[in-house]
Design a protein around this motif. Structure first.
Motif, PDB file in Angstrom:
ATOM      1  N   ALA A 113       0.815  -1.231  -0.194  1.00  0.00           N
ATOM      2  CA  ALA A 113       0.081   0.019   0.044  1.00  0.00           C
ATOM      3  C   ALA A 113       1.093   1.410  -0.013  1.00  0.00           C
ATOM      4  O   ALA A 113       2.150   1.320  -0.059  1.00  0.00           O
ATOM      5  N   MET A 114       0.195   2.362  -0.008  1.00  0.00           N
ATOM      6  CA  MET A 114       1.027   3.646  -0.102  1.00  0.00           C
ATOM      7  C   MET A 114       0.623   4.330   1.282  1.00  0.00           C
ATOM      8  O   MET A 114      -0.529   4.811   1.602  1.00  0.00           O
ATOM      9  N   ALA A 115       1.731   4.746   2.002  1.00  0.00           N
ATOM     10  CA  ALA A 115       1.596   5.666   3.184  1.00  0.00           C
ATOM     11  C   ALA A 115       2.039   7.081   2.689  1.00  0.00           C
ATOM     12  O   ALA A 115       2.838   7.167   2.070  1.00  0.00           O
ATOM     13  N   ARG A 116       1.159   7.816   3.361  1.00  0.00           N
ATOM     14  CA  ARG A 116       1.199   9.237   2.661  1.00  0.00           C
ATOM     15  C   ARG A 116       1.431  10.266   4.071  1.00  0.00           C
ATOM     16  O   ARG A 116       0.896  10.006   5.232  1.00  0.00           O
ATOM     17  N   ALA A 117       2.346  11.422   4.002  1.00  0.00           N
ATOM     18  CA  ALA A 117       2.557  12.211   5.233  1.00  0.00           C
ATOM     19  C   ALA A 117       2.498  13.584   4.739  1.00  0.00           C
ATOM     20  O   ALA A 117       3.195  13.758   3.466  1.00  0.00           O
ATOM     21  N   GLY A 118       1.913  14.611   5.191  1.00  0.00           N
ATOM     22  CA  GLY A 118       1.821  16.150   4.830  1.00  0.00           C
ATOM     23  C   GLY A 118       0.550  16.016   3.653  1.00  0.00           C
ATOM     24  O   GLY A 118       0.012  15.130   3.423  1.00  0.00           O
ATOM     25  N   LEU A 184      -2.728   6.080   5.870  1.00  0.00           N
ATOM     26  CA  LEU A 184      -2.837   4.655   5.112  1.00  0.00           C
ATOM     27  C   LEU A 184      -4.224   4.579   4.518  1.00  0.00           C
ATOM     28  O   LEU A 184      -5.050   4.149   5.369  1.00  0.00           O
ATOM     29  N   GLY A 185      -4.260   4.767   3.208  1.00  0.00           N
ATOM     30  CA  GLY A 185      -5.617   4.797   2.741  1.00  0.00           C
ATOM     31  C   GLY A 185      -6.233   5.723   3.240  1.00  0.00           C
ATOM     32  O   GLY A 185      -6.332   6.837   3.282  1.00  0.00           O
ATOM     33  N   SER A 186      -7.594   5.303   3.978  1.00  0.00           N
ATOM     34  CA  SER A 186      -8.490   6.324   4.600  1.00  0.00           C
ATOM     35  C   SER A 186      -8.316   6.655   6.071  1.00  0.00           C
ATOM     36  O   SER A 186      -8.709   7.228   6.711  1.00  0.00           O
TER      37      SER A 186
END
Length: 866
Positions: A113-118, A184-186
């Motif tokens: 999966a894709m983890a996002r920050a900012g 992570l996702g929603s």
């Protein structure tokens, strides 16, 4: 039996009658007396044997120590006594009931999966290997965190966010510190700690992204679990009665025969890793055997050189009535005793290697090592060492049988008999045959062992013939006017010339050096040059099938010049091939991966891009009949499949049998979307699935463009996983680079052996060089002229050997790269020039060192015996 008794029978014209026991006793006594003077002249002999035996014993001991560690820690590595894995679906209530009947069950889900920050332009994202665990995890072992804390507490929910722990690499990529939030996702996550130890990391696999560990509740909140999402569900069972493992497995199989479970047990917790360990061990063992084979040339040289210095002793024994067989026995025992010393040294080093590696690097390895003395590995190394010593020593020892008594009265600098008696030739052949049989029987893959033996024999014979051809050519060339050049040319083809030995010993090492350099070059070029230009810029995973049109338009809007390809994606486990259950099939080693786990499958109306139908016909676009499948041709041929055979797969708990309609040739190196199995469109009608897409940007795209696309997709399609191909190739390149480094390090053993043998070969010719130098100096030759002549001789031999080694190494590298690795071969002039340079430095350097010592000998002692 003593010299006195030998003397008493000298006048009878008959050798003394000795029984086997007396003959053995006499040979041992004489051999021990010979060895009182030390082992001078046997340094290369000992070093070559010790080096090769140490390599084989060390590799075998370390491999068995690793295997023992995996077996001992099987329950901890697996996370239980047994593990059951499903892909794209969770276990049903009935299946869970069967598992819970055996003991405690822990559920673990893994996915990319894709983890996002900012946010906005400051948004950063990273591909992660997400691992969602329940409250029972881990049932065996412990997850160690920094700062130290209980795992379940770190993963607990606090308000609107879920706790998470991660690999330090993820924190670095997203610029996170403990307490920071990310998505992570929603789901919103809070980083609570960094993972320093994960007990079952080998069981769940090490992927392209860093580990992110969350709770199952957080996974459900992420909205990543869509119908057909590529999620692996692992159910670990810790049995109430561990001894009932077999009965438990049988009960699950009988209760859910169509489940499609991939089953592993504590007795084989990491089968893929164990297979790779065995393959790498086999390679390293062959490297060690190569070092021994190279060292065998050094053994032969050392024995021949030693016997040359003992000609007067042998002549004395024969003048006193000792038969040739007794002389042979004496020196065979002597060589055997020296070989025993070399083998013992190698065994000591090899046995200590697992302990040394564990002490030095054990804390860095994710694999448990249980160092110990491994008797079978040591026995195998002993047999290899003894057979190598015997095979290469018998020929020169056999020549000692016919040393004439006249050698007692004058030095003989001419060539002796070139071939021993038939009995010794047969003994040599038997020793070589025994060595070949041992190599095949001891190998995990006997086919590779046979190929190796054929290749090794071919190289040895080729180099030997090249040496003889060089002598024949030098003999027929016109004599140069220059004195030094004329002397150099004569030295190359004269009787007892070192030419064949130098070409053989130097050529083996240089051939290996060129082979490794060209394999390295081809891999590097494939990973850094050709693939990125042809491959897609992105792979997008887990696209909901309901959003196909929306996602395609979105990506085309963000990258107008890009080309988007999108196909359905499912995962299935093969049940049978051609009517044979996969459990009953022994796959070729290079295709074992096809049966080892679940496979990606798809359906299509037309032939996929990058594929060509090689046999059979593709189905009509509107075909709705019984299931058909298109199979990759090379794999089909490996398993003996043909058009009309059936293939059975389990997809989402449903067993489907399809008939092979055609066979395809696939251009895998293009990295376009392709599968081993492509089914007819109606096969999976109504089955939940996701989509797999690629985006190809012109000229591979710039980093800025790729990062902008990745950021946009991560923001607006958080459930979609974006894999940048360049990043994946970089990671693959690092893995391959580490592997090549290990191969280079292991192969250094063979190169060291080659250098030792070359030095030994030149030392073995020292006796003849001394005579040459004395005679020529007596006739008026200056030291400078002699040095120049010898330098020309060695340079010519080194250059010719380098050319042959480049040719042989190129052929070997081409076969490995194109046939084994299935990549494009890339030739490098740097490898050729490097080999030539190494050859010249080694031959000229070692040759002149030995020659300089020969030029310093006093003439009187030599001339007195002529």
């Amino acid at each position: 039996m003593s010299l006195t008794s030998l003397r008493s029978t000298a006048g009878t014209g008959r050798p003394p009658a000795l029984g086997p026991t007396a003959r053995s006793s006499l040979a041992l006594r004489f051999a021990l007396r010979e060895l009182r003077g030390g082992l001078r002249g046997f340094g290369v002999f000992l070093a070559c044997l010790a080096l090769g035996v140490a390599a084989i014993a060390g590799v075998g001991s370390f491999s068995r120590s690793l295997t023992d560690g995996l077996a001992r820690e099987g329950t901890s590595l697996l996370g239980g006594d047994a593990a059951f894995t499903l892909v794209q679906r969770e276990a049903s209530a009935d299946e869970m009931g069967l598992l819970r009947a055996g003991g405690t069950v822990s559920s673990v889900a893994t996915l990319r999966a894709m983890a996002r920050a900012g946010t906005g332009d400051a948004l950063t994202s990273s591909l992660v290997e997400a691992k969602a665990v329940d409250g029972h995890y881990p049932m065996v072992g412990a997850v160690e965190l920094e700062p130290p804390q209980p795992l379940q507490g770190a993963l607990a929910r606090e308000g609107d966010a879920f706790g998470a722990v991660a690999d330090p690499l993820l924190a670095e990529r997203l610029n996170l510190k403990t307490g920071d939030r990310f998505q992570l996702g929603s789901a919103t996550l809070v980083l609570k700690g960094l993972i320093t130890r994960e007990p079952d990391v080998l069981a769940t696999g090490i992927g392209f992204g860093p580990r992110l560990m969350i709770s199952l509740d957080a996974l459900h909140a992420s909205a990543l679990l869509q119908p057909g999402s590529l999620v692996h569900w692992h159910y670990r069972v810790k049995l109430d009665r561990p001894a009932t493992l077999t009965d438990f497995l049988d009960s699950v199989q009988k209760g859910a025969p169509q489940s499609g479970f991939e089953v592993r047990t504590r007795e084989a917790a990491t089968p893929r890793l164990e297979t790779n360990v065995k393959r790498f061990t086999e390679y390293l063992t062959l490297v060690g055997l190569t070092a021994l084979l190279v060292g065998g040339v050094g053994v032969a040289n050392a024995v021949k050189s030693h016997l040359d210095t003992k000609r007067s002793v042998i002549a004395t024994l024969k003048s006193l009535g000792a038969p040739g067989g007794t002389v042979f026995s004496v020196y065979l025992v002597e060589v055997g005793l020296i070989a025993a010393v070399g083998i013992a040294l190698g065994l000591a080093v090899g046995a200590a290697l697992p302990f040394a590696l564990n002490a030095a690097f054990g804390y860095l390895l994710p694999v448990p090592i249980e160092p110990g003395v491994q008797p079978m590995a040591l026995v195998l190394a002993t047999l290899y060492g003894a057979l190598i010593a015997l095979a290469f020593a018998l020929w020169p020892l056999g020549l000692s049988h016919d040393v004439p008594v006249s050698a007692l009265f004058r030095d003989d600098v001419e060539a002796g008999p070139r071939r021993p008696r038939r009995a010794y030739v047969v003994m040599t052949a038997l020793a070589v045959g025994a060595l070949a049989v041992l190599a095949v029987l001891a190998s995990e893959d006997r086919r590779i062992a046979i190929y190796y033996l054929v290749a090794a024999a071919s190289v040895l014979v080729t180099l030997r013939l090249v040496g003889l051809a060089i002598m024949a050519l030098a003999r027929r060339l016109p004599r140069p006017r220059n004195t030094s050049a004329r002397l150099a040319l004569a030295n190359i083809h004269r009787p007892a010339a070192l030419t064949p030995t130098i070409v053989l010993s130097l050529g083996l090492g240089l051939t290996l050096l060129v082979t490794l350099a060209l394999i390295d070059r081809s891999l590097t070029r494939e990973l850094t040059a050709s693939l990125p230009a042809q491959a897609p810029s992105f792979f997008f995973l887990d696209i909901p099938s309901t959003q196909e049109s929306e996602f395609t338009r979105y990506v085309q809007d963000k990258a107008p010049s890009g080309d988007v390809e999108i196909v359905p994606m499912l995962r299935g486990r093969l049940i049978s091939l051609g009517g044979r259950p996969v459990e009953d099939i022994t796959p070729p080693p290079e295709f074992a991966w096809v049966l080892s786990s679940d496979r990606g499958v798809t359906y299509a109306r037309k032939v996929p891009e990058g594929s060509t139908v090689a046999e059979g016909q593709w189905w009509a676009p509107d075909y709705t009949g019984p299931p058909l499948v298109s199979f990759e041709k090379e794999i089909a041929d490996a398993f003996g499949l043909k058009i009309g055979d059936t293939v059975t797969v389990n997809v989402l708990g449903r067993t489907i049998t399809a008939k092979i309609a055609n066979l395809r040739e696939v251009e895998w190196e293009r990295l376009s979307i392709n599968f081993v199995m492509v089914f007819s469109p109606s096969t999976f009608a109504g089955a939940p699935h996701t989509l797999l897409a690629t985006l190809s940007l012109p000229d591979g795209g710039s980093d800025a463009t790729e990062r902008a696309v990745a950021r946009a997709v991560a923001t607006d399609f958080p459930a979609v996983t974006a894999v940048r191909v360049k990043e994946a190739l970089t990671q693959i390149g690092e893995i391959v680079g580490n592997l090549l480094m290990a191969i280079r390090g292991a192969s250094l053993v063979t190169l060291v052996a080659s250098v030792l043998v070359l030095a030994g070969a030149l030392a073995a010719g020292q006796h003849h060089r001394v005579y040459d130098a004395v005679i020529l100096k007596t006739l008026g030759a200056t030291r400078a002229r002699l040095v120049g002549a010898y330098a020309l001789e060695y340079a010519a031999l080194g250059l010719v050997t380098a050319v042959v080694a480049v040719g042989a190494g190129t052929v070997a590298a081409y076969v490995v790269v194109t046939q084994v690795m299935n990549l494009a071969f890339s030739w490098s002039s740097g490898a050729a020039l490097g080999a030539a340079g190494v050859a010249l430095v080694l031959t000229v350097g070692f040759g002149l060192i030995g020659t300089w010592r020969a030029l310093g000998q006093k003439p009187a002692r030599i001339l007195r015996n002529l």
